[in-house]
Design a protein around this motif. Structure first.
Motif, PDB file in Angstrom:
ATOM      1  N   ASN A 120       0.828  -1.209   0.000  1.00 27.48           N
ATOM      2  CA  ASN A 120       0.000   0.000   0.000  1.00 27.48           C
ATOM      3  C   ASN A 120       0.864   1.260   0.000  1.00 27.48           C
ATOM      4  O   ASN A 120       0.483   2.268  -0.574  1.00 27.48           O
ATOM      5  CB  ASN A 120      -0.945  -0.011   1.203  1.00 27.48           C
ATOM      6  CG  ASN A 120      -1.956   1.101   1.119  1.00 27.48           C
ATOM      7  OD1 ASN A 120      -2.707   1.172   0.146  1.00 27.48           O
ATOM      8  ND2 ASN A 120      -1.965   2.005   2.088  1.00 27.48           N
ATOM      9  N   VAL A 121       2.041   1.192   0.628  1.00 26.67           N
ATOM     10  CA  VAL A 121       2.944   2.338   0.584  1.00 26.67           C
ATOM     11  C   VAL A 121       3.427   2.549  -0.848  1.00 26.67           C
ATOM     12  O   VAL A 121       3.438   3.665  -1.366  1.00 26.67           O
ATOM     13  CB  VAL A 121       4.138   2.143   1.540  1.00 26.67           C
ATOM     14  CG1 VAL A 121       5.181   3.235   1.329  1.00 26.67           C
ATOM     15  CG2 VAL A 121       3.660   2.139   2.992  1.00 26.67           C
ATOM     16  N   ARG A 122       3.795   1.458  -1.502  1.00 26.31           N
ATOM     17  CA  ARG A 122       4.295   1.587  -2.869  1.00 26.31           C
ATOM     18  C   ARG A 122       3.179   2.048  -3.821  1.00 26.31           C
ATOM     19  O   ARG A 122       3.437   2.753  -4.791  1.00 26.31           O
ATOM     20  CB  ARG A 122       4.844   0.239  -3.359  1.00 26.31           C
ATOM     21  CG  ARG A 122       6.099  -0.219  -2.605  1.00 26.31           C
ATOM     22  CD  ARG A 122       7.381   0.140  -3.333  1.00 26.31           C
ATOM     23  NE  ARG A 122       8.554  -0.404  -2.654  1.00 26.31           N
ATOM     24  CZ  ARG A 122       9.368   0.325  -1.886  1.00 26.31           C
ATOM     25  NH1 ARG A 122       9.145   1.616  -1.708  1.00 26.31           N
ATOM     26  NH2 ARG A 122      10.409  -0.230  -1.313  1.00 26.31           N
ATOM     27  N   SER A 129      12.948  10.508   3.402  1.00 23.88           N
ATOM     28  CA  SER A 129      12.352   9.206   3.073  1.00 23.88           C
ATOM     29  C   SER A 129      13.264   8.066   3.464  1.00 23.88           C
ATOM     30  O   SER A 129      14.468   8.108   3.240  1.00 23.88           O
ATOM     31  CB  SER A 129      12.083   9.132   1.569  1.00 23.88           C
ATOM     32  OG  SER A 129      11.632   7.837   1.224  1.00 23.88           O
ATOM     33  N   PHE A 130      12.661   7.087   4.095  1.00 25.94           N
ATOM     34  CA  PHE A 130      13.406   5.876   4.451  1.00 25.94           C
ATOM     35  C   PHE A 130      12.924   4.733   3.567  1.00 25.94           C
ATOM     36  O   PHE A 130      13.608   3.752   3.355  1.00 25.94           O
ATOM     37  CB  PHE A 130      13.144   5.567   5.930  1.00 25.94           C
ATOM     38  CG  PHE A 130      14.015   4.490   6.487  1.00 25.94           C
ATOM     39  CD1 PHE A 130      15.383   4.497   6.305  1.00 25.94           C
ATOM     40  CD2 PHE A 130      13.461   3.464   7.240  1.00 25.94           C
ATOM     41  CE1 PHE A 130      16.179   3.503   6.852  1.00 25.94           C
ATOM     42  CE2 PHE A 130      14.249   2.458   7.782  1.00 25.94           C
ATOM     43  CZ  PHE A 130      15.618   2.478   7.589  1.00 25.94           C
ATOM     44  N   LEU A 150      10.454  -2.220   3.040  1.00 23.42           N
ATOM     45  CA  LEU A 150      10.610  -1.094   2.126  1.00 23.42           C
ATOM     46  C   LEU A 150      12.058  -0.623   2.057  1.00 23.42           C
ATOM     47  O   LEU A 150      12.573  -0.325   0.986  1.00 23.42           O
ATOM     48  CB  LEU A 150       9.699   0.060   2.579  1.00 23.42           C
ATOM     49  CG  LEU A 150       8.193  -0.226   2.490  1.00 23.42           C
ATOM     50  CD1 LEU A 150       7.397   0.840   3.249  1.00 23.42           C
ATOM     51  CD2 LEU A 150       7.731  -0.313   1.042  1.00 23.42           C
ATOM     52  N   ARG A 151      12.726  -0.586   3.190  1.00 21.04           N
ATOM     53  CA  ARG A 151      14.097  -0.091   3.172  1.00 21.04           C
ATOM     54  C   ARG A 151      15.065  -1.140   2.607  1.00 21.04           C
ATOM     55  O   ARG A 151      16.023  -0.798   1.926  1.00 21.04           O
ATOM     56  CB  ARG A 151      14.518   0.394   4.567  1.00 21.04           C
ATOM     57  CG  ARG A 151      14.831  -0.668   5.607  1.00 21.04           C
ATOM     58  CD  ARG A 151      16.303  -0.964   5.685  1.00 21.04           C
ATOM     59  NE  ARG A 151      16.551  -2.066   6.628  1.00 21.04           N
ATOM     60  CZ  ARG A 151      17.702  -2.710   6.719  1.00 21.04           C
ATOM     61  NH1 ARG A 151      18.700  -2.393   5.947  1.00 21.04           N
ATOM     62  NH2 ARG A 151      17.850  -3.701   7.575  1.00 21.04           N
ATOM     63  N   SER A 165      10.270  -8.989  -1.237  1.00 22.24           N
ATOM     64  CA  SER A 165      10.142  -7.778  -2.036  1.00 22.24           C
ATOM     65  C   SER A 165       8.716  -7.649  -2.550  1.00 22.24           C
ATOM     66  O   SER A 165       8.218  -8.525  -3.256  1.00 22.24           O
ATOM     67  CB  SER A 165      11.120  -7.831  -3.211  1.00 22.24           C
ATOM     68  OG  SER A 165      10.765  -6.863  -4.173  1.00 22.24           O
ATOM     69  N   VAL A 166       8.060  -6.535  -2.191  1.00 22.55           N
ATOM     70  CA  VAL A 166       6.690  -6.348  -2.678  1.00 22.55           C
ATOM     71  C   VAL A 166       6.704  -5.808  -4.106  1.00 22.55           C
ATOM     72  O   VAL A 166       5.739  -5.935  -4.839  1.00 22.55           O
ATOM     73  CB  VAL A 166       5.875  -5.417  -1.754  1.00 22.55           C
ATOM     74  CG1 VAL A 166       5.535  -6.130  -0.468  1.00 22.55           C
ATOM     75  CG2 VAL A 166       6.604  -4.115  -1.477  1.00 22.55           C
ATOM     76  N   GLU A 167       7.822  -5.242  -4.482  1.00 23.16           N
ATOM     77  CA  GLU A 167       7.945  -4.704  -5.840  1.00 23.16           C
ATOM     78  C   GLU A 167       8.000  -5.858  -6.854  1.00 23.16           C
ATOM     79  O   GLU A 167       7.342  -5.824  -7.875  1.00 23.16           O
ATOM     80  CB  GLU A 167       9.229  -3.872  -5.923  1.00 23.16           C
ATOM     81  CG  GLU A 167       9.404  -3.127  -7.224  1.00 23.16           C
ATOM     82  CD  GLU A 167       8.728  -1.750  -7.223  1.00 23.16           C
ATOM     83  OE1 GLU A 167       8.222  -1.344  -6.157  1.00 23.16           O
ATOM     84  OE2 GLU A 167       8.692  -1.115  -8.286  1.00 23.16           O
ATOM     85  N   TYR A 168       8.787  -6.898  -6.535  1.00 18.87           N
ATOM     86  CA  TYR A 168       8.981  -7.998  -7.486  1.00 18.87           C
ATOM     87  C   TYR A 168       8.304  -9.284  -7.053  1.00 18.87           C
ATOM     88  O   TYR A 168       8.341 -10.270  -7.754  1.00 18.87           O
ATOM     89  CB  TYR A 168      10.485  -8.246  -7.697  1.00 18.87           C
ATOM     90  CG  TYR A 168      11.191  -7.060  -8.282  1.00 18.87           C
ATOM     91  CD1 TYR A 168      10.984  -6.703  -9.622  1.00 18.87           C
ATOM     92  CD2 TYR A 168      12.042  -6.269  -7.527  1.00 18.87           C
ATOM     93  CE1 TYR A 168      11.621  -5.594 -10.170  1.00 18.87           C
ATOM     94  CE2 TYR A 168      12.682  -5.176  -8.055  1.00 18.87           C
ATOM     95  CZ  TYR A 168      12.465  -4.840  -9.385  1.00 18.87           C
ATOM     96  OH  TYR A 168      13.093  -3.752  -9.927  1.00 18.87           O
ATOM     97  N   ASP A 169       7.736  -9.300  -5.877  1.00 17.27           N
ATOM     98  CA  ASP A 169       7.048 -10.468  -5.320  1.00 17.27           C
ATOM     99  C   ASP A 169       7.954 -11.696  -5.275  1.00 17.27           C
ATOM    100  O   ASP A 169       7.599 -12.782  -5.720  1.00 17.27           O
ATOM    101  CB  ASP A 169       5.757 -10.752  -6.115  1.00 17.27           C
ATOM    102  CG  ASP A 169       4.782 -11.581  -5.276  1.00 17.27           C
ATOM    103  OD1 ASP A 169       4.858 -11.512  -4.030  1.00 17.27           O
ATOM    104  OD2 ASP A 169       3.952 -12.294  -5.865  1.00 17.27           O
ATOM    105  N   ASN A 170       9.142 -11.498  -4.736  1.00 13.19           N
ATOM    106  CA  ASN A 170      10.029 -12.647  -4.470  1.00 13.19           C
ATOM    107  C   ASN A 170      10.940 -12.271  -3.302  1.00 13.19           C
ATOM    108  O   ASN A 170      11.053 -11.089  -2.962  1.00 13.19           O
ATOM    109  CB  ASN A 170      10.844 -13.036  -5.707  1.00 13.19           C
ATOM    110  CG  ASN A 170      11.700 -11.912  -6.237  1.00 13.19           C
ATOM    111  OD1 ASN A 170      11.397 -11.311  -7.253  1.00 13.19           O
ATOM    112  ND2 ASN A 170      12.776 -11.583  -5.520  1.00 13.19           N
TER     113      ASN A 170
END
Lengths: 998, 88
Positions: free
Chosen positions: A654-656, A810-811, A853-854, A945-950
């Motif tokens: 949700n942050v991304r 930003s962190f 996230l970090r 990683s929520v960006e790449y889902d791995n």
């Protein structure tokens, strides 16, 4: 039911109050004021347990703190305590106790077979026998020995009792309320000093309760009672019974354990069971008295053999006869006092005196009473197994080497007196080098090291008149020194019987052809022969002899055995005792419960819990908390049955995608003010700070002098000479101390002040692509555009009437802001953010999402700044100024730090893109290589990683710079995992950092 | 537990202080050449004295001042204490 060994008209017990108790399952009764020991003896119970090594029957030997045998497993209010001394445990209604160290029962003990094998169990037996083969120790020897040996059993339940600590200051602390303690306390208190008088027993008065003396026309006991009641009324005096001063530490700090509830069936509600007192005293008076020394003869450990002073105490304090046919075996006049008490109560004792023709008032009194006395006689051996039923006695030659014909004499107890050993433990602990006094064959305190004075029997003064005179004077003089008052009280007259010198003889030789065990240490079964073996085998230092034979190492710490052990070593070695020396007297003097030492610092109270001002909101919104240092932080906000993994993934996503808000109150905050503030920052941080404009923040890294990264964070210039520094949550306190160190000691010329403001500000991080829209709505009057508030910009604004600081930092790697308001307005801020954020699909996020996230952004944090990494290792070398000097810079050009293949932070992705890599896993080239497999690096942090889902991890890897694209293995022996991985850039998401600047 | 006289606050128990090491160590001046040996001595090398030792303590739960203490490392006797800028 009557008590066969209780007298009707003597003692200090309350006969109106019967108390029932159980020992080994059998019901007994005693009276209020009894100890468990006196109540058992009144009932004729002498068999209390079995000894540690040979499992020989054990009875009672003393009547107090020195007791070596009579320890039990105690049950009280559904709790159990091991190794409780029956001589100290006061009787309470419903008390239950069982024997320790015997199985299946105290009367029939299988381990007693060791007694018949004793020839095979000499000193050092375990050391010699159970050494080889090595692997046998853990699997075979130890479990068996552990089961057969050991004393009581510790409870495995949580101790629900309450223990407290107390700090106290006083002018005079007086340890012991015998004649010297009372006299010195009284003199000092009358002279206006603040006095603490501590007595370990329930009754005050020490030996005055049992000796036939007269002080100022009162009996000793009456005098003691009057002094105590007067002291109790004085506002400058604290009088404590059941309180043992057990340790003497630096700078006149003493620790005392007060037992408030151990004598009650149950601790009263909200009352502590025990209290530990830390007492800082200007002067300490040690009036700890003395302990009677045993005489050593064959089978002197048989139940029924006990100290003559103990027999007297049982008689005079508890009205209990330890036997009806007592034999008194003595080398001094003290034994006569016991015999006289027996005689007065209708019992016919026989005295065996090792001396040839001693003369004194007390001996005359015994003669006049018609007591049978045999001079130059000794007990050769006690007869009987579970209880003494006779004694083998003999005449001894004048040179004490030869025994006459052995005779048998019927008796049911043997009361021994081998003269007195001053209790010098506290004095010795204070650092006082003790000296040997040949007149009394014992060590006494020497020159004071701290502000301590030893009085009375504890320093070897055994007459009451002299003790009182010294003690009144000491109390007066020391209090005068402190209070400058000059109120002297008159000394009372003392009437006591004079005594003559003791006999130095203490160990009866073995008769020809007899192989009796003669014990020195009764709890650990150390006999004369064991010491002889140790010396024969070459042990010389008394400390080594002690450890090899275990002499004085039992729960009684050798209170009755040490000196006889020393005498024996010195006799065999043909030395005098001072040359042999004594073993160290370490605190505690008596066992202290772990509960008392820990006090209230248990469980959640073992350290403070810090909560953010937003804590109650987090609680109401299903936060699952995690300990972050001393802080409690939300780990994730649980929706329905969500797991940590699911919840944190949702929050991070949700942050991304939208916007999230995170409580960052716990970050350390330091307010820095002064004309030289910029210069300080420039010296503390690795990068340049002199040109930071007002209204701008900058990221900084600080090092220790050895070049290792200490902490990182952003610092903002609030106004010309005013900065706001942030630190990591964990290092906040250390960074403050670090700054204070340099400002106060190294660069005092810098005009700067620093102060922690961590608790003054509540902080919320708003992160995500929609954070600008949210911010604009929260603060309609500001220009939230990237021109109005650029990356690393700072403004102050009004949040619905509340003053707020806004930092664009930003962190998470997303467009983000941090809003700070005064702590009291924290909840208001948070609720406004949540309310206004609704339309932007705001969700709160916890530390787990924060980490995710970090990590995938490749931002370093505590797990990389682990006290082993330099800026280069964390890819922070770009922040290291070449132009200016700063803390730690000189260390950075050390050889290892500039090596070509220096470790560096990298990203790690499992080849299967599915298996999460445990944190702490080691990176290796070859998973099958033999151990020790060369380690190339370690996984410092892992996330999904929520960006790449791995899965994605960060690692500190040797030669990390050149390892990108390499395939390695992550091995976690702890989790039994070997995962093939690929090394990638640590900046997994948005490597150019475009989002934060958007 | 030691009893330390903070020159700002008076006698206080040791648990209010934190230890800060040798007080005689001087940090090399900024922006000056420092030899490897001198730097190593400053960062790492400390004497483990038996006897009188001049050392730093910070009154961390009190006035937060760094102070100088002269203490006997064997007996814990404290001879004197001084403020940060004073010589001891």
């Amino acid at each position: 039911m009557t008590q066969n060994y209780r007298l009707d008209n003597i003692g200090l017990i309350n006969r109106d109050k019967k108390i029932s108790f159980k020992f080994n399952g059998k019901n007994y009764f005693g009276y209020e004021g009894d100890t468990l020991a006196s109540a058992l003896l009144a009932n004729g119970v002498h068999l209390i347990g079995r000894s540690f090594k040979y499992h020989r029957p054990r009875g009672f030997f003393g009547a107090g703190v020195d007791e070596p045998y009579a320890i039990v497993q105690l049950y009280r209010n559904n709790e159990t305590e091991p190794n409780v001394k029956t001589t100290e445990q006061e009787l309470f209604e419903g008390l239950e106790a069982t024997s320790v160290n015997c199985w299946p029962s105290v009367n029939f003990d299988i381990g007693a077979i060791n007694n018949f094998l004793k020839v095979f169990l000499p000193a050092g037996f375990y050391y010699k026998t159970f050494m080889w083969p090595k692997s046998f120790w853990y699997k075979v020897y130890e479990p068996i020995i552990r089961k057969a040996a050991g004393l009581g059993v510790a409870s495995t339940k949580h101790d629900k009792e309450r223990y407290e600590h107390k700090y106290e200051y006083c002018d005079l602390l007086i340890a012991g309320s015998g004649p010297s303690g009372l006299a010195s306390a009284y003199a000092a208190a009358k002279n206006g000093a603040r006095v603490i008088l501590a007595e370990d027993k329930p009754r005050f008065g020490g030996t005055l309760l049992t000796s036939e003396v007269n002080i100022g026309n009162q009996t000793g006991k009456e005098w003691a009672e009057n002094i105590i009641s007067e002291l109790k009324e004085m506002p400058n005096v604290i009088v404590k019974n059941r309180s043992q001063v057990f340790g003497y530490y630096d700078h006149n700090m003493l620790v005392m354990s007060e037992k408030l509830s151990d004598h009650l069936p149950k601790t009263k509600k909200y009352h502590p069971k025990q209290r530990l007192w830390y007492i800082r005293a200007k002067e300490v008076l040690i009036s700890s008295g003395s302990i009677e020394r045993p005489l050593v003869f064959g089978n002197n450990d048989t139940p029924g053999v006990m100290l003559s002073s103990a027999a007297k105490e049982y008689l005079k304090v508890y009205g209990v006869l330890v036997g009806k046919k007592p034999l008194i075996f003595t080398n001094n006049d003290s034994g006569y006092e016991t015999a006289i008490e027996f005689k007065k109560n209708g019992i016919e004792p026989i005295i065996l005196d090792t001396r040839k023709e001693p003369n004194s008032e007390i001996i005359d009194e015994a003669k006049n009473l018609g007591i049978q006395i045999k001079f130059s006689y000794v007990v050769v051996a006690a007869k009987g197994y579970k209880k003494v039923n006779a004694a083998e006695i003999a005449k001894i030659s004048d040179n004490k080497n030869d025994l006459g014909t052995l005779e048998n004499i019927t008796c049911d107890c043997i009361c021994v007196s081998g003269f007195w050993t001053p209790t010098i433990h506290l004095a010795s602990q204070s650092g006082n080098k003790t000296t040997f006094n040949k007149d009394i064959d014992a060590f006494v305190p020497g020159v004071s090291k701290q502000s301590e004075t030893t009085l009375g029997a504890a320093k070897g003064t055994f007459t009451l008149a002299e003790t009182l005179k010294d003690s009144f004077n000491a109390g007066y003089e020391l209090s005068k020194k402190i209070t400058k008052n000059d109120n002297k009280i008159s000394h009372p007259t003392v009437v006591e019987k004079n005594k003559t010198t003791h006999d130095k003889f203490w160990c009866v030789p073995l008769p020809k052809g007899k192989n009796y065990k003669r014990f020195l240490d009764f709890q650990n079964d150390v006999a004369v022969s064991d010491i002889e073996i140790a010396l024969k085998e070459g042990y010389r230092s008394i400390e080594h002899v002690k450890r090899y034979t275990t002499l004085g190492m039992a729960t009684d710490q050798g209170k009755t055995s040490n000196l006889n052990g020393l005498q024996l070593v010195s006799n065999i070695e043909n030395k005098i005792i001072p040359e042999v020396g004594h073993t160290t007297f370490r605190p505690p003097y008596t066992p202290v419960t772990i509960g008392a030492i820990v006090g209230r610092e248990v469980g959640k109270h073992s350290r403070p819990t810090r909560k953010s001002p937003l804590h109650s909101w987090h609680e109401k919104n299903n936060a699952v908390f995690v300990d972050a240092g001393v802080w409690l932080r939300p780990r994730y906000y649980k929706i329905g049955e969500e797991t940590l993994f699911e919840g944190s993934k949702r929050e991070a996503k949700n942050v991304r995608a939208n916007v999230g808000v995170c409580d960052v109150t716990t970050l350390g905050k330091i307010d820095i003010k002064g004309p030289d503030a910029a210069e300080l920052l420039n010296r503390v941080y690795t990068n340049a700070w002199l040109k930071l404009p007002v209204g701008k923040a900058r990221y900084g890294v600080m090092l220790r002098e050895d070049g290792i990264v200490m902490d990182d964070g952003t610092t903002t210039r609030i106004s010309e000479n005013h900065y706001h520094m942030t630190t990591t949550t964990a290092q906040a306190a250390n960074v403050l101390s670090h700054l204070e160190y340099y400002l106060q000691l190294v660069w005092p010329e810098l005009n700067v002040n620093v102060v922690s403001t961590t608790e003054q500000w509540a902080g919320a991080a708003i992160a995500g692509p929609k954070s600008r829209d949210l911010l604009q709505k929260l603060f309609p009057n500001i220009d939230a555009s990237t021109e109005g508030l650029p990356f690393m910009g700072y403004i102050e604004a009004d949040l619905f009437g509340v003053h707020a600081r806004i930092f664009r930092i930003s962190f998470s790697g997303e467009l983000a802001y941090e809003v700070n308001v005064e702590s009291d307005n924290g909840n208001f801020m948070w609720e406004k953010i949540m309310e206004v954020g609704q339309e932007f699909k705001i969700q709160p996020y916890g530390t787990e999402a924060l980490s995710t996230l970090r990590i995938e952004m490749g931002h370093i944090a505590g797990s990389e700044l682990d006290g082993r990494t330099i800026p280069y290792d964390n890819s922070l070398e770009g922040l290291v100024s070449k132009k200016k000097d700063f803390i730690g810079k000189r260390s950075l050009d050390r050889e290892a730090f500039i090596a070509d293949d220096r470790q560096k932070v990298v990203g790690v992705v499992p080849i299967d893109k599915k298996t999460s890599i445990p944190e702490g896993s080691h990176l290796v080239k070859d998973a099958m290589a033999p151990i020790p497999n060369p380690k190339l690096g370690y996984i410092s942090a892992s996330c999904w990683s929520v960006e790449y889902d791995n899965p994605f991890s960060l690692a500190i890897l040797k030669d990390g710079k050149n390892m990108i694209g390499q395939k390695l293995f992550a091995m976690s022996p702890l989790k039994n995992k070997t995962i093939p991985v690929e090394i990638v850039s640590s900046h997994y998401v948005d490597p150019k950092g475009e989002r934060v600047r958007s | 537990m030691l009893h330390i006289k903070c020159p700002h606050c008076g006698m206080r128990s040791q648990n209010e202080f934190s230890y800060g090491g040798d007080a005689t160590v001087k940090r090399p001046e900024l922006n000056k050449e420092v030899s490897d040996q001198d730097w190593n001595n400053f960062v790492y090398n400390r004497k483990s004295l038996r006897g009188k030792h001049k050392e730093l303590w910070q009154h961390i739960s009190g006035c937060r001042q760094w102070i100088k203490v002269e203490r006997d490392t064997a007996t814990h006797e404290i001879f004197k204490t001084a403020k940060a800028h004073e010589d001891i």
